[in-house]
Design a protein around this motif. Structure first.
Motif, PDB file in Angstrom:
ATOM      1  N   VAL A  50       0.883  -1.163   0.000  1.00 49.63           N
ATOM      2  CA  VAL A  50       0.000   0.000   0.000  1.00 49.63           C
ATOM      3  C   VAL A  50       0.927   1.221   0.000  1.00 49.63           C
ATOM      4  O   VAL A  50       1.820   1.315   0.844  1.00 49.63           O
ATOM      5  N   ARG A  52       2.799   4.560   0.736  1.00 50.30           N
ATOM      6  CA  ARG A  52       2.938   5.236   2.029  1.00 50.30           C
ATOM      7  C   ARG A  52       2.082   6.500   2.114  1.00 50.30           C
ATOM      8  O   ARG A  52       1.613   6.857   3.194  1.00 50.30           O
ATOM      9  N   GLU A  53       1.843   7.156   0.981  1.00 48.49           N
ATOM     10  CA  GLU A  53       0.963   8.329   0.978  1.00 48.49           C
ATOM     11  C   GLU A  53      -0.455   7.916   1.363  1.00 48.49           C
ATOM     12  O   GLU A  53      -1.150   8.633   2.080  1.00 48.49           O
ATOM     13  N   GLN A  54      -0.891   6.761   0.863  1.00 50.07           N
ATOM     14  CA  GLN A  54      -2.225   6.252   1.194  1.00 50.07           C
ATOM     15  C   GLN A  54      -2.292   5.874   2.670  1.00 50.07           C
ATOM     16  O   GLN A  54      -3.303   6.109   3.332  1.00 50.07           O
ATOM     17  N   GLN A  57      -2.682   9.087   4.641  1.00 50.82           N
ATOM     18  CA  GLN A  57      -4.064   9.574   4.557  1.00 50.82           C
ATOM     19  C   GLN A  57      -4.976   8.758   5.465  1.00 50.82           C
ATOM     20  O   GLN A  57      -5.858   9.310   6.129  1.00 50.82           O
ATOM     21  N   ALA A  58      -4.768   7.440   5.507  1.00 48.99           N
ATOM     22  CA  ALA A  58      -5.592   6.580   6.365  1.00 48.99           C
ATOM     23  C   ALA A  58      -5.349   6.894   7.839  1.00 48.99           C
ATOM     24  O   ALA A  58      -6.297   6.920   8.634  1.00 48.99           O
ATOM     25  N   PHE A 167      -8.904   0.646   6.964  1.00 49.06           N
ATOM     26  CA  PHE A 167      -9.346   0.382   5.595  1.00 49.06           C
ATOM     27  C   PHE A 167     -10.838   0.089   5.619  1.00 49.06           C
ATOM     28  O   PHE A 167     -11.254  -0.995   5.963  1.00 49.06           O
TER      29      PHE A 167
END
Length: 169
Positions: A50, A52-54, A57-58, A167
């Motif tokens: 996944v 790292r930016e996502q 954000q999570a 998620f």
């Protein structure tokens, strides 16, 4: 003046007005959702599946209070060289200029895949007058925090939340 409204039955006989949920649907909703976020390669190198930016954000969404996450990592914790390793997904950032961090334990599956489960606890650090906080570990578990500089009145508060919505389904 009294108004009388006629009443009529609008349901049809033989057709249920509601249906009972299928038991498999109920158990599916109670099962934790999970996602493989990274793998452990040769020499312990972490490969993120996944972006790292996502993940950042999570984490920001998971805090839900204006905390801005600017660093994410998978942290390996191991009591001794012969002890089994544990892994945590960690997000670090700031809220109103104060340090914030969150760690979520990962489950190692297939000897290399790191799985994040929705029923995994969240360990949340809030710095008060402390520029950087550290998680303290004992036997591969988070047991407390330490403030980088221990000047008078500085502290790092730890809060544990039972599950996560990292998620969404």
């Amino acid at each position: 003046m009294t108004v009388v409204l006629p009443a009529c039955e609008t349901t049809k006989k033989g057709i249920p007005e509601f249906t009972s949920p299928d038991k498999s649907d109920i158990s599916r909703k109670q099962e934790p959702s999970s996602k493989i976020v990274a793998t452990v390669g040769e020499k312990g190198l972490i490969k993120y599946l996944v972006p790292r930016e996502q993940l950042a954000q999570a984490f920001t969404r998971q805090f839900g209070d204006g905390t801005s996450i600017d660093k994410t990592m998978v942290r390996k914790v191991q009591g001794g060289p012969k002890d089994p390793a544990s892994y945590f997904l960690v997000g670090l950032g700031l809220r109103n200029g104060m340090f914030r961090g969150m760690a979520i334990p990962l489950t190692l599956v297939s000897d290399s895949e790191l799985l994040l489960r929705s029923n995994a606890s969240r360990y949340i650090i809030s710095g008060v007058g402390c520029t950087f906080c550290f998680f303290n570990f004992e036997n591969n578990d988070i047991v407390g925090t330490t403030c980088e500089e221990n000047s008078g009145g500085s502290s790092c508060d730890l809060r544990i939340v039972d599950s996560n919505t990292f998620f969404p389904r």
